[in-house]
Motif scaffolding. Structure first.
Motif, mmCIF file in Angstrom:
data_model
loop_
_atom_site.group_PDB
_atom_site.id
_atom_site.type_symbol
_atom_site.label_atom_id
_atom_site.label_comp_id
_atom_site.label_asym_id
_atom_site.label_seq_id
_atom_site.Cartn_x
_atom_site.Cartn_y
_atom_site.Cartn_z
ATOM 1 N N GLY A 39 40.360 43.262 28.124
ATOM 2 C CA GLY A 39 39.417 42.240 27.689
ATOM 3 C C GLY A 39 38.017 42.789 27.507
ATOM 4 N N TRP A 41 33.953 42.650 28.639
ATOM 5 C CA TRP A 41 33.206 42.455 29.870
ATOM 6 C C TRP A 41 31.706 42.588 29.610
ATOM 7 C CZ3 TRP A 41 36.095 41.348 34.231
ATOM 8 C CH2 TRP A 41 37.467 41.615 34.155
ATOM 9 N N GLU A 56 34.833 46.970 26.503
ATOM 10 C CA GLU A 56 36.105 46.389 26.067
ATOM 11 C C GLU A 56 37.233 47.343 26.443
ATOM 12 O OE1 GLU A 56 38.153 44.262 22.205
ATOM 13 O OE2 GLU A 56 36.707 45.867 21.829
ATOM 14 N N LYS A 121 36.177 39.963 38.973
ATOM 15 C CA LYS A 121 35.055 40.698 38.400
ATOM 16 C C LYS A 121 35.297 42.199 38.530
ATOM 17 C CE LYS A 121 31.567 37.209 39.585
ATOM 18 N NZ LYS A 121 30.260 36.983 40.277
ATOM 19 N N ARG A 141 33.904 38.603 32.728
ATOM 20 C CA ARG A 141 34.562 38.442 31.434
ATOM 21 C C ARG A 141 33.632 37.741 30.444
ATOM 22 N NH1 ARG A 141 39.604 40.081 31.221
ATOM 23 N NH2 ARG A 141 40.795 40.283 33.159
#
Length: 331
Positions: A39, A41, A56, A121, A141
């Protein structure tokens, strides 16, 4: 924005606060747990006056993870050279060869970033390998932003962000009094060694009109929500790219270079709705509803889901601004 003259390794080697503790992992993570690193961040560091970073990660939980990274130190959106996820720890970085000073011998330095997932996190550290001076960082995120520029947004009342007389409403990006800026002949001017400045007011969706003038060989930028830089650059006549005037810096290239020669007044008319940006540069539409994937290197505010200020870059050469008008967009 552009790369600074001081190397990343040399600039950071002696400046990091010491100390970093990670929470212990509860047994060896599985491949499915490693997938949680995937994902985008948004990252804040423990250094009081540091800019925001962006990361990413893709393919975590497989033998071939990969990633992209942005920090203010290099400025660009960089593909990660070396990356691994093992025993619940993300590790990535770069190997750099550089001369610490003119005439000095070539030195090889490894720039190392590590992180673990703690309560959803990323809790991480960065250091130049062997320095034992880690800089702590925390990644959250990046939020899903549902707003789109679908034609339903209504214009509010225009707001003049610069009164032409003084710097009321503007502060340095760290909240202190601006340094290196003044008001001259009705323009907000940086000597080229000023700090980035930002409005005290914060905005979400808006139209922004900005007039600016650059000295020869100069460079600046306008950061939307204090996160996404539209590049300002003396590059008249050059082919466009993701670092050109009119670009969403290092992310979206303009369709053409609409710059005027240095020392002429130029204009941006920018529209930002959610993550979609449209840029009209000197009357020519050079980006239309481009999707902003994440922060740029000028970002000082990592909270992508919240309103942010309008920031002006002042440390890359002399630049002037006038007639800075924002019009909020609302439903």
């Amino acid at each position: 924005m552009r790369r600074r003259g001081v190397s990343l390794a040399a600039a950071l080697l002696f400046s990091f606060p010491a100390g970093l503790l990670f929470m212990a992992a509860q047994g060896p993570p599985t491949a499915n747990e490693d997938e949680q690193f995937n994902g985008r961040w948004d990252i804040k560091t423990s250094e009081e006056r540091s800019r925001a970073w962006w990361l990413e990660i893709e393919n975590a939980g497989t033998p071939t993870p990969k990633g992209k990274f942005i920090t203010a130190f290099s400025g660009d959106l960089n593909g990660i050279e070396e990356i691994s996820i093992k025993n619940g720890t993300l590790r990535f970085g770069w190997t750099r060869q550089e001369h610490p000073s003119p005439g000095a011998e070539l030195v090889v330095r490894k720039l190392v970033y590590t992180a673990k997932l703690v309560n959803g996190k990323l809790q991480g550290a960065f250091e130049v390998e062997g320095s034992n001076q880690p800089l702590e960082w925390t990644g959250v995120r990046a939020p899903m932003i549902k707003d789109t520029d679908d034609g339903t947004w209504q214009e509010g009342m225009p707001i003049e962000l610069f009164n032409g007389e003084n710097m009321t409403g503007w502060v340095s990006w760290d909240g202190r009094e601006p340094v290196g800026w003044s008001v001259k002949d009705g323009a907000l001017a940086s000597t080229g060694r000023g700090q980035d400045i930002v409005t005290q007011q914060k905005f979400w969706n808006f139209k922004l009109h900005v007039q600016f003038r650059l000295a020869q060989h100069s460079n600046s930028g306008v950061a939307l929500r204090n996160r996404y830089e539209v590049q300002i650059l003396d590059d008249y006549g050059r082919p466009p790219n993701a670092h050109s005037a009119g670009a969403l810096y290092s992310r979206i290239a303009p369709s053409e270079n609409a710059s005027k020669p240095a020392s002429e007044w130029e204009t941006y008319d920018i529209r930002l709705v959610g993550r979609q940006v449209t840029v009209v540069f000197n009357g020519k539409k050079v980006i239309e509803k481009g999707v902003i994937d994440g922060l740029t290197a000028m970002a000082h505010d990592a909270d992508e889901g919240k309103p942010g200020g309008i920031a002006l870059q002042g440390d890359h050469g002399p630049v002037e601004f006038r007639k800075i008008t924002i019009t909020p967009l609302m439903h």
